[in-house]
Design an enzyme around this catalytic site. Sequence first.
Site, PDB file in Angstrom:
ATOM      1  N   LYS A 111       0.798  -1.223   0.000  1.00 38.06           N
ATOM      2  CA  LYS A 111       0.000   0.000   0.000  1.00 38.06           C
ATOM      3  C   LYS A 111       0.828   1.270   0.000  1.00 38.06           C
ATOM      4  O   LYS A 111       0.358   2.321  -0.400  1.00 38.06           O
ATOM      5  CB  LYS A 111      -0.963   0.001   1.195  1.00 38.06           C
ATOM      6  CG  LYS A 111      -2.028  -1.068   1.061  1.00 38.06           C
ATOM      7  CD  LYS A 111      -3.262  -0.772   1.870  1.00 38.06           C
ATOM      8  CE  LYS A 111      -4.355  -1.765   1.473  1.00 38.06           C
ATOM      9  NZ  LYS A 111      -5.544  -1.657   2.296  1.00 38.06           N
ATOM     10  N   LYS A 192      -9.331 -12.125  -7.393  1.00 39.65           N
ATOM     11  CA  LYS A 192     -10.402 -12.050  -6.409  1.00 39.65           C
ATOM     12  C   LYS A 192     -11.387 -10.937  -6.735  1.00 39.65           C
ATOM     13  O   LYS A 192     -10.995  -9.865  -7.199  1.00 39.65           O
ATOM     14  CB  LYS A 192      -9.773 -11.750  -5.027  1.00 39.65           C
ATOM     15  CG  LYS A 192     -10.046 -12.806  -3.990  1.00 39.65           C
ATOM     16  CD  LYS A 192      -9.266 -12.538  -2.723  1.00 39.65           C
ATOM     17  CE  LYS A 192      -9.952 -11.538  -1.803  1.00 39.65           C
ATOM     18  NZ  LYS A 192      -9.279 -11.390  -0.504  1.00 39.65           N
ATOM     19  N   LYS A 195     -12.599  -4.589  -5.609  1.00 41.63           N
ATOM     20  CA  LYS A 195     -13.139  -3.235  -5.660  1.00 41.63           C
ATOM     21  C   LYS A 195     -13.993  -3.016  -6.908  1.00 41.63           C
ATOM     22  O   LYS A 195     -13.564  -3.296  -8.010  1.00 41.63           O
ATOM     23  CB  LYS A 195     -11.983  -2.221  -5.664  1.00 41.63           C
ATOM     24  CG  LYS A 195     -11.135  -2.273  -4.427  1.00 41.63           C
ATOM     25  CD  LYS A 195     -11.627  -1.243  -3.446  1.00 41.63           C
ATOM     26  CE  LYS A 195     -10.914  -1.210  -2.120  1.00 41.63           C
ATOM     27  NZ  LYS A 195      -9.977  -2.245  -1.782  1.00 41.63           N
TER      28      LYS A 195
END
Length: 327
Positions: A111, A192, A195
């Site tokens: 991040k 996956k 968002k």
Amino acid sequence: MTRVFSGIKPTGPVQLGNLLGALRRWVADQDDADTVFCVVDLHALTVPQDPAELRTRTLELAQLLLAVGIDPDRSTLFVQSHVVEHSELSWILECTAAFGELRRMTQFKDKSEGADFVSAGLFTYPALMAADILLYDTDEVPVGDDQRQHVELARDLAIRFNHRYGDTFVVPKATFPAAGARVMDLQHPTRKMSKSEESPQGTILVLEPLDQVAKKIKRAVTDAETEVRYDPEAKPGVSNLLSILGACTGDDPAELAGRFTRYGDLKAATADAVVEVLRPIQQRYAELAADPAGTAAVLAKGADKARAVAGPVLERARANLGLLPRT
Ligand code: TRP
């Protein structure tokens, strides 16, 4: 009774992957564990948030948790910042954690890399998460794979603190959802479902209009073959539909495959099953959304219940550390 704690960040709309992978398990855990669930608003602050949006999202997420079946009479459901003990224990655990240990967290590396503003909170985030967990004498933390390292750290910090200052914290362990509950993106089935901003057509939101949900499933990417077979490696798209259908109906994906001969039928059955799972959640959510004061009262009671557990645990830590008693 086993104490289970988990948290969810109010940072974006909840999607089908969160529901089938995590939230439905939280609901089921209520039957055989002492469950504590937290909307972790302080964790959202590691990156800049729009204040009005944060407030709405926090309330809406609490309402969604109630709508999916978190029962405030059987569980403790609360908002993290309502229980100030989290912030206080977080500082204590920041001083228990080593700098190098936090620097090794892969989520921090991911991040912070390339970000133009990296808050100190993004770095110390795992200490706050450890505080969340340790404040409730937690035995088990149901999380996704991406949080495994953070729960390991909470465990290490509990052990270290107990070793230095005497028995204070219960040492928690992470638990992971059974395979199959992993929901992949409908357009990019090897990654996956996450968002919605990144893949609006590949992501199903729990609160989106049901006709749109059905449409997205019917347009899901499959492959050029025609055989319906559960094989995540070779047939990620078809296998994802089978796992979603299985997660909705409780059937085994490989076994379900035998019931279909055409992709179109599988898609139609999956769309129906998802719509039937979402419909009652959306109805209940609409009722809750019409009564924000009712939810606020539920959360106030939840915070009281949480404080009754967290307060004494924090006092234990303070006393063992040598902080002068407040009374
Ligand atoms: N870090 C978790 C996530 O991003 C959320 C979280 C915060 C959490 N505190 C927690 C999860 C405590 C489990 C236990 O998903």
